[in-house]
Scaffold this motif. Sequence first.
Motif, PDB file in Angstrom:
ATOM      1  N   SER A 143     -15.215-103.893  -8.564  1.00  0.00           N
ATOM      2  CA  SER A 143     -14.740-103.393  -7.286  1.00  0.00           C
ATOM      3  C   SER A 143     -15.138-104.376  -6.200  1.00  0.00           C
ATOM      4  O   SER A 143     -15.895-105.305  -6.434  1.00  0.00           O
ATOM      5  N   THR A 194     -19.611-109.772  -5.369  1.00  0.00           N
ATOM      6  CA  THR A 194     -19.365-108.334  -5.289  1.00  0.00           C
ATOM      7  C   THR A 194     -19.975-107.614  -6.475  1.00  0.00           C
ATOM      8  O   THR A 194     -20.757-108.165  -7.221  1.00  0.00           O
ATOM      9  N   THR A 195     -19.590-106.360  -6.670  1.00  0.00           N
ATOM     10  CA  THR A 195     -20.191-105.483  -7.666  1.00  0.00           C
ATOM     11  C   THR A 195     -19.816-105.883  -9.084  1.00  0.00           C
ATOM     12  O   THR A 195     -18.677-106.200  -9.369  1.00  0.00           O
ATOM     13  N   ARG A 221     -19.978-104.669 -13.177  1.00  0.00           N
ATOM     14  CA  ARG A 221     -20.214-103.555 -14.087  1.00  0.00           C
ATOM     15  C   ARG A 221     -19.328-103.733 -15.308  1.00  0.00           C
ATOM     16  O   ARG A 221     -18.329-104.437 -15.252  1.00  0.00           O
ATOM     17  N   VAL A 241     -29.582-105.382  -3.294  1.00  0.00           N
ATOM     18  CA  VAL A 241     -28.832-105.223  -4.539  1.00  0.00           C
ATOM     19  C   VAL A 241     -29.578-104.242  -5.427  1.00  0.00           C
ATOM     20  O   VAL A 241     -30.755-104.456  -5.747  1.00  0.00           O
ATOM     21  N   ASP A 242     -28.896-103.176  -5.788  1.00  0.00           N
ATOM     22  CA  ASP A 242     -29.461-102.240  -6.757  1.00  0.00           C
ATOM     23  C   ASP A 242     -29.090-102.690  -8.162  1.00  0.00           C
ATOM     24  O   ASP A 242     -27.941-103.067  -8.423  1.00  0.00           O
ATOM     25  N   THR A 296     -33.021 -97.207 -11.504  1.00  0.00           N
ATOM     26  CA  THR A 296     -32.576 -98.175 -10.490  1.00  0.00           C
ATOM     27  C   THR A 296     -33.767 -98.963  -9.964  1.00  0.00           C
ATOM     28  O   THR A 296     -34.817 -98.391  -9.678  1.00  0.00           O
ATOM     29  N   THR A 335     -34.446-102.243  -7.042  1.00  0.00           N
ATOM     30  CA  THR A 335     -33.765-102.799  -5.878  1.00  0.00           C
ATOM     31  C   THR A 335     -34.371-104.132  -5.469  1.00  0.00           C
ATOM     32  O   THR A 335     -35.599-104.259  -5.382  1.00  0.00           O
ATOM     33  N   LEU A 361     -25.402-102.421 -14.069  1.00  0.00           N
ATOM     34  CA  LEU A 361     -24.615-102.600 -12.849  1.00  0.00           C
ATOM     35  C   LEU A 361     -25.465-103.279 -11.789  1.00  0.00           C
ATOM     36  O   LEU A 361     -26.580-102.839 -11.496  1.00  0.00           O
ATOM     37  N   ASP A 388     -25.305-103.794  -8.066  1.00  0.00           N
ATOM     38  CA  ASP A 388     -24.550-103.148  -7.001  1.00  0.00           C
ATOM     39  C   ASP A 388     -25.043-103.626  -5.632  1.00  0.00           C
ATOM     40  O   ASP A 388     -26.082-103.172  -5.152  1.00  0.00           O
ATOM     41  N   PHE A 437     -25.168-104.002  -1.565  1.00  0.00           N
ATOM     42  CA  PHE A 437     -24.851-103.197  -0.389  1.00  0.00           C
ATOM     43  C   PHE A 437     -24.584-104.147   0.780  1.00  0.00           C
ATOM     44  O   PHE A 437     -25.339-105.084   1.012  1.00  0.00           O
ATOM     45  N   ASN A 479     -21.562-109.398   1.184  1.00  0.00           N
ATOM     46  CA  ASN A 479     -22.297-108.822   0.062  1.00  0.00           C
ATOM     47  C   ASN A 479     -22.579-109.869  -1.008  1.00  0.00           C
ATOM     48  O   ASN A 479     -22.671-109.561  -2.183  1.00  0.00           O
TER      49      ASN A 479
END
Lengths: 51, 157
Positions: A19, A46-47, A49, B31-32, B38, B40, B64, B66, B68, B78
């Motif tokens: 995403s 970006t993300t 997964r 970033v998680d 989780t 961070t 993942l 992730d 922010f 990001n």
Amino acid sequence: MVPHWFLRDIDGYRFTIVSGNTLAFEIVTDQNDIVEPGTTKLFVPTTLRSP
Amino acid sequence: MTQIGGGAFSLMSVDIGGSFVNTPDRWADHVDVIAGGTVTATLDGHGPTYVHLTPNFLNVTSVLFDPFVNDNLGENNNEFTLDNIELPRFRARHFGPSRSRPRRTRFLRAASGNYSAPGQPPLRRGLAFVVSCLVDQLTQQPHHCSQLAPGVNLAFV
């Protein structure tokens, strides 16, 4: 379905962008203006997964 | 992040950093790293070095990362980088016949590979060097092209 150009394999593992507003992964090395310059790293805008 | 072909793996540690040192407002705020639990990495204000995380995720099938958004300039802020992904259970087959004894752990480092357009076969297959470029998210133009070292263990799929 995730576009295949948002996938990147590294040494037995797969990184997938799932995403976000992004273009692609980049491998970065020998850069003087990036965090810890001169080292090789995976640039991730970006993300990530699994699909 | 998954294992090619599927299956469980363990992520012991990883380094997470920002991108360009002169534009920290483009870095992710934090970033998680998620796989059940989780952990961070906070990049905002950290400075141009990596944040070392030790999630110790055992027997997971995906992780993942992730980010922010850093809201200094908008939704594209990001960016982050990964390095030194520490995985247990070294598998010698990934590194060819010269290493016959397994190691307890290994570091998955970003490495060079063959570049190709989507859907096209890799370019310059077998050559020692390839070229990679960062793509500026703001201008949408490639920049910071660099020549990568030999040792292909990365490929587009």
